[in-house]
Design an enzyme around this catalytic site. Structure first.
Site, mmCIF file in Angstrom:
data_model
loop_
_atom_site.group_PDB
_atom_site.id
_atom_site.type_symbol
_atom_site.label_atom_id
_atom_site.label_comp_id
_atom_site.label_asym_id
_atom_site.label_seq_id
_atom_site.Cartn_x
_atom_site.Cartn_y
_atom_site.Cartn_z
ATOM 1 N N HIS A 125 6.649 -13.038 -71.346
ATOM 2 C CA HIS A 125 5.737 -12.516 -72.660
ATOM 3 C C HIS A 125 6.513 -11.044 -73.095
ATOM 4 O O HIS A 125 5.725 -10.576 -74.203
ATOM 5 C CB HIS A 125 4.432 -12.417 -72.160
ATOM 6 C CG HIS A 125 3.676 -13.727 -72.177
ATOM 7 N ND1 HIS A 125 2.794 -13.996 -71.110
ATOM 8 C CD2 HIS A 125 3.670 -14.584 -73.134
ATOM 9 C CE1 HIS A 125 2.470 -15.077 -71.343
ATOM 10 N NE2 HIS A 125 2.877 -15.717 -72.342
ATOM 11 N N GLU A 179 7.543 10.467 -63.362
ATOM 12 C CA GLU A 179 8.136 10.113 -64.663
ATOM 13 C C GLU A 179 9.743 10.659 -64.713
ATOM 14 O O GLU A 179 10.105 11.471 -65.871
ATOM 15 C CB GLU A 179 7.161 10.783 -65.769
ATOM 16 C CG GLU A 179 5.896 10.704 -65.898
ATOM 17 C CD GLU A 179 5.477 9.122 -66.062
ATOM 18 O OE1 GLU A 179 6.390 8.353 -66.415
ATOM 19 O OE2 GLU A 179 4.358 8.786 -66.225
ATOM 20 N N LYS A 190 3.300 3.206 -58.981
ATOM 21 C CA LYS A 190 4.682 4.041 -58.817
ATOM 22 C C LYS A 190 4.208 5.337 -58.201
ATOM 23 O O LYS A 190 4.582 5.909 -57.010
ATOM 24 C CB LYS A 190 5.620 4.106 -59.782
ATOM 25 C CG LYS A 190 5.999 2.914 -60.482
ATOM 26 C CD LYS A 190 6.990 3.091 -61.546
ATOM 27 C CE LYS A 190 6.285 3.958 -62.643
ATOM 28 N NZ LYS A 190 5.342 3.291 -63.437
ATOM 29 N N SER A 228 2.089 0.305 -62.344
ATOM 30 C CA SER A 228 2.388 -0.759 -61.224
ATOM 31 C C SER A 228 2.429 0.028 -59.881
ATOM 32 O O SER A 228 2.532 -0.072 -58.664
ATOM 33 C CB SER A 228 3.949 -1.130 -61.308
ATOM 34 O OG SER A 228 4.812 0.204 -61.268
HETATM 35 ZN ZN LIG Z 1 3.022 -13.159 -69.118
#
Ligand SMILES: [Zn+2]
Length: 198
Positions: free
Chosen positions: A189, A89, A19, A17
Site C-alpha cells: 500500500h 529524529e 522508536k 513504530s
Molecule cells: Zn497495507
C-alpha cells in the site's frame, strides 16, 4: 542498565513504530543511577512536542534542541560529565552528522539514536545508512499499515498531501506544511507516484 562507552545503538523504522519510546526505555534505568548523566537531544525541526514523556515512568525528558543543519553544535551541547546521549529524529541531521557521531564515539560516548530509516519515497533517509554502518546494535521497528482493513506489518512511511500520496519529486523534508500527513504503510500500500520502476 549498562553504559556502553563508544557504542552507537540505533532504533529505526517508520512513523508510529515506537522508536523513540524504545530509546527512552533503553535509558530509563539511568534515572536510578547517580553516577551517570545523560542528555536527550532532538532537532529543532521537530516541533511537534516540547517534552517527551516516557510510558515507563513519570519522568519528563526535556529535550535539548539541536541545530540539525549544523551537527557540529552537538559538541557544544554535550558536557564532560555526559556519558550517554540520546538523539531523536536522527534522520533530520545534515551533512557532518557522520563525522560528529564518529568523533563522539571515539571520545567514549554511548550514543542511542532513533530515526526513520527510509523517507516517504521508501529510500534511505539522509545519513541513516551511514549511521547504521557505525552502529553496533540496530533494532528495526515496524508499525501497522493504516489502510482500512489491511493491518499488515508496515515498514514504510507514506506521505500524504491533501490526502493524496506525495509524488516522488516532493522534497525529502517538508517544513511547516499543515496539509501534509504521514502514516505507516505496508509495502503493497506504499504509494509514490512517478516512482520509476527499476
Ligand atoms: Zn497495507
Amino acid at each position: 542498565m549498562h553504559v556502553k562507552p563508544g557504542v552507537l545503538e540505533l532504533y529505526i523504522g517508520p512513523m508510529k513504530s515506537g522508536k523513540t519510546l524504545a530509546a527512552i526505555h533503553r535509558v530509563e534505568g539511568l534515572n536510578y543511577r547517580d553516577d551517570v548523566d545523560f542528555i536527550f537531544v532532538k532537532p529543532k525541526l521537530d516541533v511537534r512536542e516540547v517534552g517527551v514523556t516516557s510510558r515507563f515512568g513519570a519522568r519528563q525528558y526535556d529535550p535539548v534542541v539541536a541545530d540539525h543543519e549544523h551537527p557540529g553544535c552537538l559538541y557544544e551541547l554535550l558536557r564532560p560529565w555526559h556519558r550517554v546521549v540520546v538523539i531523536d529524529e536522527l534522520q533530520f541531521f545534515g551533512e557532518g552528522i557522520v563525522p560528529v557521531i564518529r568523533q563522539l564515539l571515539v571520545g567514549g560516548m554511548n550514543i542511542i539514536g532513533a530515526g526513520l530509516d527510509t523517507n516517504f519515497r521508501g529510500e534511505p533517509f539522509g545519513y541513516m545508512p551511514h549511521l547504521v554502518g557505525l552502529a553496533s546494535e540496530v533494532q528495526k521497528h515496524t508499525s501497522v499499515c493504516e489502510v482500512a482493513g489491511c493491518n499488515t506489518d508496515a515498514p514504510l512511511t507514506q506521505r500524504l498531501i491533501d490526502g493524496q500520496p506525495a509524488p516522488y519529486d516532493s522534497p525529502e523534508i517538508l517544513v511547516g506544511d499543515a496539509e501534509e500527513g504521514y502514516e505507516p504503510r505496508c509495502i503493497r500500500h506504499h504509494e509514490v507516484p512517478m516512482l520509476e520502476p527499476s
